[in-house]
Design a protein around this motif. Structure first.
Motif, PDB file in Angstrom:
ATOM      1  N   VAL A 166       8.175 -49.919  13.848  1.00  0.00           N
ATOM      2  CA  VAL A 166       9.278 -48.903  14.811  1.00  0.00           C
ATOM      3  C   VAL A 166      10.152 -49.507  15.408  1.00  0.00           C
ATOM      4  O   VAL A 166      10.946 -48.291  15.134  1.00  0.00           O
ATOM      5  CB  VAL A 166       7.675 -48.474  16.307  1.00  0.00           C
ATOM      6  N   ASP A 167      10.185 -49.920  16.147  1.00  0.00           N
ATOM      7  CA  ASP A 167      11.500 -50.884  16.214  1.00  0.00           C
ATOM      8  C   ASP A 167      12.452 -50.403  15.360  1.00  0.00           C
ATOM      9  O   ASP A 167      13.883 -50.672  15.457  1.00  0.00           O
ATOM     10  CB  ASP A 167      11.349 -52.430  17.204  1.00  0.00           C
ATOM     11  N   LEU A 168      12.137 -51.491  14.130  1.00  0.00           N
ATOM     12  CA  LEU A 168      13.452 -50.593  13.503  1.00  0.00           C
ATOM     13  C   LEU A 168      14.130 -50.309  12.406  1.00  0.00           C
ATOM     14  O   LEU A 168      14.590 -49.648  12.555  1.00  0.00           O
ATOM     15  CB  LEU A 168      12.802 -51.417  11.347  1.00  0.00           C
ATOM     16  N   ILE A 169      13.086 -48.927  12.899  1.00  0.00           N
ATOM     17  CA  ILE A 169      12.819 -47.646  13.079  1.00  0.00           C
ATOM     18  C   ILE A 169      14.315 -47.033  14.157  1.00  0.00           C
ATOM     19  O   ILE A 169      15.045 -46.328  13.641  1.00  0.00           O
ATOM     20  CB  ILE A 169      11.729 -45.984  13.314  1.00  0.00           C
ATOM     21  N   ILE A 170      13.620 -46.942  15.125  1.00  0.00           N
ATOM     22  CA  ILE A 170      14.379 -47.117  16.319  1.00  0.00           C
ATOM     23  C   ILE A 170      15.678 -47.695  16.086  1.00  0.00           C
ATOM     24  O   ILE A 170      17.092 -47.203  16.595  1.00  0.00           O
ATOM     25  CB  ILE A 170      14.309 -47.930  17.647  1.00  0.00           C
ATOM     26  N   GLU A 171      16.300 -48.942  15.412  1.00  0.00           N
ATOM     27  CA  GLU A 171      17.369 -49.587  15.358  1.00  0.00           C
ATOM     28  C   GLU A 171      18.172 -48.940  14.730  1.00  0.00           C
ATOM     29  O   GLU A 171      19.470 -48.135  14.519  1.00  0.00           O
ATOM     30  CB  GLU A 171      17.187 -50.338  14.120  1.00  0.00           C
ATOM     31  N   ARG A 172      18.176 -47.596  13.352  1.00  0.00           N
ATOM     32  CA  ARG A 172      18.294 -46.321  12.803  1.00  0.00           C
ATOM     33  C   ARG A 172      18.953 -45.614  13.836  1.00  0.00           C
ATOM     34  O   ARG A 172      19.738 -44.844  14.052  1.00  0.00           O
ATOM     35  CB  ARG A 172      18.335 -46.755  11.092  1.00  0.00           C
ATOM     36  N   LEU A 173      17.366 -45.676  14.398  1.00  0.00           N
ATOM     37  CA  LEU A 173      17.946 -43.892  15.169  1.00  0.00           C
ATOM     38  C   LEU A 173      19.024 -43.783  15.804  1.00  0.00           C
ATOM     39  O   LEU A 173      20.359 -43.351  16.231  1.00  0.00           O
ATOM     40  CB  LEU A 173      17.071 -43.285  15.786  1.00  0.00           C
ATOM     41  N   GLU A 174      19.729 -45.783  17.202  1.00  0.00           N
ATOM     42  CA  GLU A 174      20.055 -45.976  17.787  1.00  0.00           C
ATOM     43  C   GLU A 174      21.326 -46.227  17.434  1.00  0.00           C
ATOM     44  O   GLU A 174      22.574 -46.325  18.244  1.00  0.00           O
ATOM     45  CB  GLU A 174      19.560 -46.821  18.687  1.00  0.00           C
ATOM     46  N   GLY A 175      21.240 -46.586  16.428  1.00  0.00           N
ATOM     47  CA  GLY A 175      22.457 -47.487  15.632  1.00  0.00           C
ATOM     48  C   GLY A 175      22.700 -48.903  16.526  1.00  0.00           C
ATOM     49  O   GLY A 175      23.963 -48.553  16.675  1.00  0.00           O
ATOM     50  N   THR A 176      21.395 -49.334  16.631  1.00  0.00           N
ATOM     51  CA  THR A 176      22.001 -50.943  17.141  1.00  0.00           C
ATOM     52  C   THR A 176      22.741 -51.958  16.767  1.00  0.00           C
ATOM     53  O   THR A 176      22.279 -51.772  15.086  1.00  0.00           O
ATOM     54  CB  THR A 176      20.568 -51.302  17.295  1.00  0.00           C
ATOM     55  N   PRO A 177      23.930 -51.887  17.653  1.00  0.00           N
ATOM     56  CA  PRO A 177      24.468 -53.730  16.790  1.00  0.00           C
ATOM     57  C   PRO A 177      23.534 -54.294  16.050  1.00  0.00           C
ATOM     58  O   PRO A 177      22.705 -54.565  16.723  1.00  0.00           O
ATOM     59  CB  PRO A 177      25.471 -53.851  18.016  1.00  0.00           C
ATOM     60  N   ALA A 178      24.460 -55.551  14.975  1.00  0.00           N
ATOM     61  CA  ALA A 178      23.246 -56.154  14.121  1.00  0.00           C
ATOM     62  C   ALA A 178      23.445 -57.667  15.572  1.00  0.00           C
ATOM     63  O   ALA A 178      22.028 -57.510  15.152  1.00  0.00           O
ATOM     64  CB  ALA A 178      24.352 -56.468  12.845  1.00  0.00           C
ATOM     65  N   ALA A 179      24.160 -57.098  16.114  1.00  0.00           N
ATOM     66  CA  ALA A 179      24.260 -58.365  17.039  1.00  0.00           C
ATOM     67  C   ALA A 179      23.174 -58.355  18.360  1.00  0.00           C
ATOM     68  O   ALA A 179      22.706 -59.513  18.748  1.00  0.00           O
ATOM     69  CB  ALA A 179      25.674 -58.828  17.988  1.00  0.00           C
ATOM     70  N   GLU A 180      22.252 -57.581  18.636  1.00  0.00           N
ATOM     71  CA  GLU A 180      21.556 -57.491  19.352  1.00  0.00           C
ATOM     72  C   GLU A 180      20.166 -56.816  18.641  1.00  0.00           C
ATOM     73  O   GLU A 180      18.825 -56.753  18.884  1.00  0.00           O
ATOM     74  CB  GLU A 180      22.222 -56.381  19.775  1.00  0.00           C
ATOM     75  N   ARG A 181      19.761 -56.979  17.620  1.00  0.00           N
ATOM     76  CA  ARG A 181      18.903 -56.998  16.745  1.00  0.00           C
ATOM     77  C   ARG A 181      17.852 -58.192  16.514  1.00  0.00           C
ATOM     78  O   ARG A 181      18.843 -59.435  16.250  1.00  0.00           O
ATOM     79  CB  ARG A 181      19.017 -56.340  14.865  1.00  0.00           C
ATOM     80  N   PRO A 182      16.904 -57.859  16.390  1.00  0.00           N
ATOM     81  CA  PRO A 182      15.400 -59.650  16.408  1.00  0.00           C
ATOM     82  C   PRO A 182      15.832 -59.562  15.206  1.00  0.00           C
ATOM     83  O   PRO A 182      15.396 -58.842  14.393  1.00  0.00           O
ATOM     84  CB  PRO A 182      14.220 -58.653  17.281  1.00  0.00           C
ATOM     85  N   ARG A 183      15.474 -60.905  15.472  1.00  0.00           N
ATOM     86  CA  ARG A 183      15.099 -61.746  13.987  1.00  0.00           C
ATOM     87  C   ARG A 183      15.211 -63.518  13.897  1.00  0.00           C
ATOM     88  O   ARG A 183      15.148 -63.416  15.761  1.00  0.00           O
ATOM     89  CB  ARG A 183      15.942 -61.873  12.950  1.00  0.00           C
ATOM     90  N   VAL A 184      14.137 -63.977  13.603  1.00  0.00           N
ATOM     91  CA  VAL A 184      13.630 -64.948  13.960  1.00  0.00           C
ATOM     92  C   VAL A 184      14.008 -66.205  12.980  1.00  0.00           C
ATOM     93  O   VAL A 184      13.782 -67.463  13.159  1.00  0.00           O
ATOM     94  CB  VAL A 184      12.232 -65.563  13.849  1.00  0.00           C
ATOM     95  N   THR A 185      15.391 -66.071  12.333  1.00  0.00           N
ATOM     96  CA  THR A 185      15.947 -66.999  11.389  1.00  0.00           C
ATOM     97  C   THR A 185      17.187 -66.854  11.164  1.00  0.00           C
ATOM     98  O   THR A 185      17.740 -65.446  11.960  1.00  0.00           O
ATOM     99  CB  THR A 185      15.491 -66.818   9.994  1.00  0.00           C
TER     100      THR A 185
END
Length: 402
Positions: free
Chosen positions: A353-372
């Protein structure tokens, strides 16, 4: 059939992505503007739900390869051992329900439709249902986390085929959620599983230096692996597919070592399973059963098997790991623990759902969570990414053509 051509000298407003929303149509790596999606399409592989479905299902999986039913029956016995029922469809029903609950709890009004590549409900039917309900701006969530033809580009081809089959080319747009191999919500169930398994084995008296952790994923042809991931980045021989799995495995072991310090003494490696195809065709190795069989010679008394490449406990997990790999471990005289897949783990569902919200809100790439350091992966697949090594490009949505 509608194809979108690419003019590399064109402006950023010229569409280069098939059936994309206006925000994604010009092919940005990450869509960093909000998009008002009105429905989610859950796309998956599909599986038989009875003995009579098994051979027709396998014909769908292998369509175009000319494989006779006699050879398909060699694989069919895996399904027949479970009454001809693959668990994947029921697992997708559970995932769909969990997503709907999570969306509702977050007050996100997005219906979820579900369609498969190889068995009912089929993906074109999901698009028809969404369009019939008046939903036109669609976001596709595929149940696959890594880069390869079958796990990435083929889903994008499926999306294009579904839209064309349903004759919705001028009715809907469809974007695809980014590959989520290193999203914390996907990785957490594996980290949790490895930690629990190691604590269990240590409590049983196994010396950490005599425990091995095998991160396993579906083997693919080496030629396909080498074509996985975008061009212009340095990949190992196994392409982005191998690199992504290795990066996640390294993260899991390093984080587990923070809570179980003796994990630093535990040997681990990436292995492969579920190979098919002629023996003359190179596939990614080593095979998990070969590795397990050789563990006693390394001094191992126990092995933790981590199905890192799998979303849920479908047939490649129940048969290839819980049946075949377990038998190999038993024959080798070593203890085997298989960790859970994400399934409907709360962290995984929340992460999707967080991934869906990324696209709904246009979250900047620098603010997107990842572990690698490989992520966050692209919202819009790059041109030529994950080409099928055995044929030319087919039209695909969710990425820059071809």
């Amino acid at each position: 059939m509608c194809l979108v051509s690419i003019d590399t000298s064109s402006s950023l407003n010229t569409p280069v992505v098939l059936y994309a929303s206006p925000a994604a149509a010009s092919g940005p790596e990450h869509v960093e503007v909000p998009v008002d999606y009105d429905a989610v399409i859950l796309a998956s592989f599909g599986g038989p739900e009875g003995q009579d479905d098994v051979i027709p299902f396998l014909r769908n999986v292998t369509r175009g390869r000319g494989i006779p039913d006699e050879r398909l029956e060699e694989v069919a016995h895996h399904y027949r051992a479970f009454g001809g029922v693959s668990p994947i469809n029921e697992q997708n029903r559970a995932l769909k329900a969990a997503l709907e609950t999570e969306l509702t709890e977050r007050r996100i009004d997005l219906p979820v439709y579900w369609g498969n590549r190889n068995w009912a409900p089929y993906l074109p039917d999901a698009f028809r249902a969404a369009a019939s309900a008046g939903h036109k701006t669609l976001l596709v969530l595929a149940t696959s986390a890594y880069s390869s033809y079958s796990s990435d580009r083929q889903y994008r081809e499926d999306i294009a085929n579904a839209i064309e089959s349903a004759q919705l080319q001028t009715v809907v747009t469809a974007d695809k959620v980014r590959l989520f191999f290193d999203h914390p919500g996907f990785v957490e169930p594996f980290r949790e599983g490895v930690e629990t398994a190691l604590r269990t084995l240590i409590a049983e008296g196994h010396d950490p230096s005599a425990v091995s952790v095998l991160f396993t994923t579906h083997s693919i042809p080496t030629a396909d692996a080498q074509l996985s991931g975008p061009k212009g980045r340095a990949w190992p021989e196994g392409g982005a597919y191998q690199a992504q799995h290795m990066a996640v495995a390294e993260y899991v072991m390093s984080t587990v070592a923070q809570t179980v310090p003796v994990a630093r003494d535990v040997a681990w490696e990436l292995v492969y399973q579920s190979r098919s195809g002629p023996a003359s065709q190179p596939w990614l190795e080593p095979d998990i059963n070969d590795v397990i069989a050789g563990l006693p010679s390394r001094g191992s008394t126990a092995v933790v098997v981590v199905p890192l490449g799998f979303i849920s406990d479908h047939m490649e997990v129940l048969w290839d790991l819980d049946t075949e790999a377990q038998e190999t471990a038993d024959n080798a005289g070593i203890r085997m623990l298989r960790t859970p897949t994400p399934g409907v783990h709360p962290a995984f569902v929340a992460g999707l759902v967080d991934l869906i919200i990324e696209r709904l809100e246009g979250t900047p790439a620098a603010e997107r969570p990842r572990v690698t350091e490989l992520g966050p992966w692209y919202d819009v697949a790059r041109a030529g990414d994950c080409k099928n090594a055995r044929r030319d490009y087919a039209p695909a949505a969710g990425g820059v053509a071809p």
